[in-house]
Design a protein around this motif. Sequence first.
Motif: not given
Lengths: 328, 328
Positions: B81-89, B94-104, B109-116
């Motif tokens: 989880q803490i790695l997932i928290q760090l990935l947006p940095r 970035a423009r991020v595409a997530i293959l969903g639905p999946t682990y929320g 975490c990407w959205a909280a750091e300002g990713a689209r």
Amino acid sequence: MSMVPHGGDLAAAEARWGRPAKGWLDLSTGINPVPYPVPPIDPAAWQRLPQHDRLRALLQTARSCYAAPADAPIVAAPGTQILIQLLPRLRPGARVAILGPTYGEHAACWAAEGARVTIVGSLEEAAAAEVVVLVNPNNPDGRIVRVERLLASAGDLAARGGLLVVDEAFAEVTPEVSIAAEAGRPGLLILRSFGKFFGLAGIRLGFALGAAAEVERLARWLGPWAVPGPAIEIGIAALSNRGWQNETRARLAADAERLTALLLAHGFAYRGGTALFRLVEHPEAARVWDRLGRAGILVRPFPDRPALLRFGLPADEAGFARLAAALG
Amino acid sequence: MSMVPHGGDLAAAEARWGRPAKGWLDLSTGINPVPYPVPPIDPAAWQRLPQHDRLRALLQTARSCYAAPADAPIVAAPGTQILIQLLPRLRPGARVAILGPTYGEHAACWAAEGARVTIVGSLEEAAAAEVVVLVNPNNPDGRIVRVERLLASAGDLAARGGLLVVDEAFAEVTPEVSIAAEAGRPGLLILRSFGKFFGLAGIRLGFALGAAAEVERLARWLGPWAVPGPAIEIGIAALSNRGWQNETRARLAADAERLTALLLAHGFAYRGGTALFRLVEHPEAARVWDRLGRAGILVRPFPDRPALLRFGLPADEAGFARLAAALG
């Protein structure tokens, strides 16, 4: 890997001196060598995701142990170090003054994130900074800045959106030094370390207390399960055990005095410290360090201040005797 | 606290249904209910700062267990989880595409750091993204994207400075799905979780493998002692125990088949899963969820897809019997 020199790396010591026949006497850290006895751990704490109600219990126990207000914002982390790594994100690009010399990771972490870091000798020299960081009592010299002075500084900083970071990694041995009772004031962020006083540095447990603005951001960056279940349970047990804490404070104070006396008797000058470590000066400190290393005793040198050494406490009579023999 | 719904929160379940007389049968997570037996832990692992040579041994054991190249850059963290928290940095804004639905947590975490962030249904729909995230095999539906397809995507992304994140949280049960053998290629970052397959989610241990550019930054952000000493020792023991891993894979596969048969016999339709959990559909899923909750059995609902439930595996005969009785 960090480029900041630290104590406690036995592999590096073995690479230099080989493995000592009697094992290492590691006095290179400020960690209490007589740890809080790890209680039996409920298997569920290993198996389940850390439970939020137990985390809340840990945070409430920590507030109480640190004499912080019962509603002070607080977050737990897997070690204070990871909080130090996150602090620069609270004030990106800030002008940061660090009261030095002190624990090297503060300057390294702020600088790595693009802050403009200055090492200052007093709070007065930090007047232009947006963020001021100090360790209180300080590592390695034990310097203490009084609570009233800290409150004035935090007030000044808060008035211009700044932040005073008080790292109380060694405050358990002198609770009267702590500013935790003021946690929640704007502009003040306090770090507390579990592993040093309780002698369980491997567990990785630390806390940040402060205003909601900062603490909530740290909590969000750490995510929902940053602290392992066993660390939560051990933390609750140890932080609530006032009897053990009081006995330990007394024992550490006595052992620190004994260590000082031993070092003075062997030609060192006392330069400060806390009850968890002593900073001493010796005209041939580098040679003493090497002689101790060859005898399997690890103490902390300071590459940029070669006359100084920092000694942690031996755990017992055998440790004191071994140190005395090696110094002799 | 995270706003993403998760399984495994027993306090929330007790607030809703009260504490069950027989205790909880928690099937709300994808955690193996028969954990790797925690070995006796050397007291030094609790007391000392985590040792760098032991951490290196853990990383080498993990590379080997995951069939990654022996020189693949890898970092350990206190939980994935803490790695997932760090990935947006790694790719701010970035423009991020997530293959969903999946682990929320990925999207959160990407959205909280300002990713689209866009949730897409296939890699083809992710062509415009700078970062693509998928869980493989996927949680909760078990969807698998083949290694060749992932390599093509990682190559495309690398060519324009992008990144493919493959979260292999459940890959131990189907090692042939893993892309870890390709770790080190530019544009590819792989996450591995220790707690799920080994049944020790409370320990908090996860890994990121990838190119040095990304892995070194994650390691720097985590700092020198992010993983507790006991977690390092347990990780080395469990990740090197191939016998236990093989037996566990076989047992999980058999138990998952048995769970599927039980659920089909009670009117559920199978919608996917891995050997650690089953996703099923039922026209009255919300009522079933509540009936199970009142019987002390916790399963995972999906607020935005109310016909679905996810079941983890019971640990033993008694668990299967209790589930069968409650479904009956």
